[in-house]
Write a protein that holds these residues in place. Structure first.
Motif, PDB file in Angstrom:
ATOM      1  N   ASP A 142      11.961  15.278 -14.007  1.00  0.00           N
ATOM      2  CA  ASP A 142      13.347  14.826 -14.175  1.00  0.00           C
ATOM      3  C   ASP A 142      13.526  13.299 -14.218  1.00  0.00           C
ATOM      4  O   ASP A 142      14.642  12.829 -14.410  1.00  0.00           O
ATOM      5  CB  ASP A 142      14.260  15.403 -13.085  1.00  0.00           C
ATOM      6  N   GLU A 188      18.243  18.633 -13.022  1.00  0.00           N
ATOM      7  CA  GLU A 188      17.495  19.873 -13.148  1.00  0.00           C
ATOM      8  C   GLU A 188      17.151  20.111 -14.615  1.00  0.00           C
ATOM      9  O   GLU A 188      16.764  19.187 -15.295  1.00  0.00           O
ATOM     10  CB  GLU A 188      18.260  21.010 -12.501  1.00  0.00           C
ATOM     11  N   SER A 189      17.290  21.337 -15.104  1.00  0.00           N
ATOM     12  CA  SER A 189      16.907  21.617 -16.495  1.00  0.00           C
ATOM     13  C   SER A 189      18.104  21.904 -17.387  1.00  0.00           C
ATOM     14  O   SER A 189      17.963  22.463 -18.459  1.00  0.00           O
ATOM     15  CB  SER A 189      15.949  22.809 -16.538  1.00  0.00           C
ATOM     16  N   TYR A 240      22.154  14.113 -18.086  1.00  0.00           N
ATOM     17  CA  TYR A 240      21.391  13.002 -17.532  1.00  0.00           C
ATOM     18  C   TYR A 240      22.264  11.791 -17.277  1.00  0.00           C
ATOM     19  O   TYR A 240      23.366  11.659 -17.827  1.00  0.00           O
ATOM     20  CB  TYR A 240      20.225  12.611 -18.452  1.00  0.00           C
ATOM     21  N   TYR A 290      17.601   9.884 -15.378  1.00  0.00           N
ATOM     22  CA  TYR A 290      17.403  11.019 -14.476  1.00  0.00           C
ATOM     23  C   TYR A 290      18.092  12.245 -15.063  1.00  0.00           C
ATOM     24  O   TYR A 290      19.274  12.198 -15.399  1.00  0.00           O
ATOM     25  CB  TYR A 290      17.974  10.730 -13.081  1.00  0.00           C
ATOM     26  N   TYR A 291      17.355  13.356 -15.182  1.00  0.00           N
ATOM     27  CA  TYR A 291      17.889  14.615 -15.682  1.00  0.00           C
ATOM     28  C   TYR A 291      18.239  15.503 -14.501  1.00  0.00           C
ATOM     29  O   TYR A 291      17.428  15.706 -13.610  1.00  0.00           O
ATOM     30  CB  TYR A 291      16.857  15.323 -16.565  1.00  0.00           C
TER      31      TYR A 291
END
Length: 167
Positions: free
Chosen positions: A70, A100-101, A105, A97-98
């Motif tokens: 992430d 989770e999936s 971001y 920064y992501y």
């Protein structure tokens, strides 16, 4: 007033899209460590605001590497055209920064813009959504705020659209 409505509509659209988590057919985490990213983005067309010009357009090329799950470091090079000033070459580096999936971001970038007679340091914060068209190709709408250290007239916010490839 119109710009505020456009920005709120764009942010609302990104939040609505981001509310739906994406699931790819494989069991691998989408934004996992040791993946690479290349992308391009375009902003402008009166979807931005700052006091220094009525119109501006940015074209950017980006490359990144996921240093941890992430977390991505990103480098970018671009070209900026602003009404009322000369064109600029822009170089930058940042961190993304992501969450989770799901593809949402947030990022921060330190950019250096060189116009004909001046140079400007322009830090930027952004939020966007990486929507997967295929297993590796994304379309990435993004809202951003850019701060000019030379003049508050060139501090502003906008919306950009980009494409990315994760491999």
């Amino acid at each position: 007033m119109i710009m505020k409505k456009l920005m709120m509509a764009a942010i609302g659209l990104m939040m609505a899209i981001g509310a739906h988590a994406q699931y790819l057919n494989d069991s691998e985490k989408v934004f996992s460590q040791d993946k690479w990213y290349v992308g391009a983005s375009l902003s402008g067309f009166d979807l931005n605001y700052h006091k220094g010009s009525d119109w501006k357009m940015d074209v950017n090329a980006k490359a990144g590497y996921l240093i941890a799950d992430d977390w991505m470091i990103v480098g970018q090079a671009g070209y900026k055209v602003q009404e009322g000033t000369s064109s600029a070459v822009v170089l930058g580096a940042g961190l993304r920064y992501y969450f989770e999936s799901c593809g949402v971001y947030a990022g921060a970038t330190a950019k250096y813009a060189h116009f004909d007679h001046i140079s400007d340091f322009r830090p930027e914060i952004s939020a966007g959504y990486a929507y997967f068209l295929t297993g590796k190709l994304t379309i990435e709408p993004e809202a951003y705020f850019e701060y000019s250290t030379k003049s508050s007239d060139y501090t502003g916010f906008g919306v950009r659209i980009g494409f990315g490839l994760y491999f």
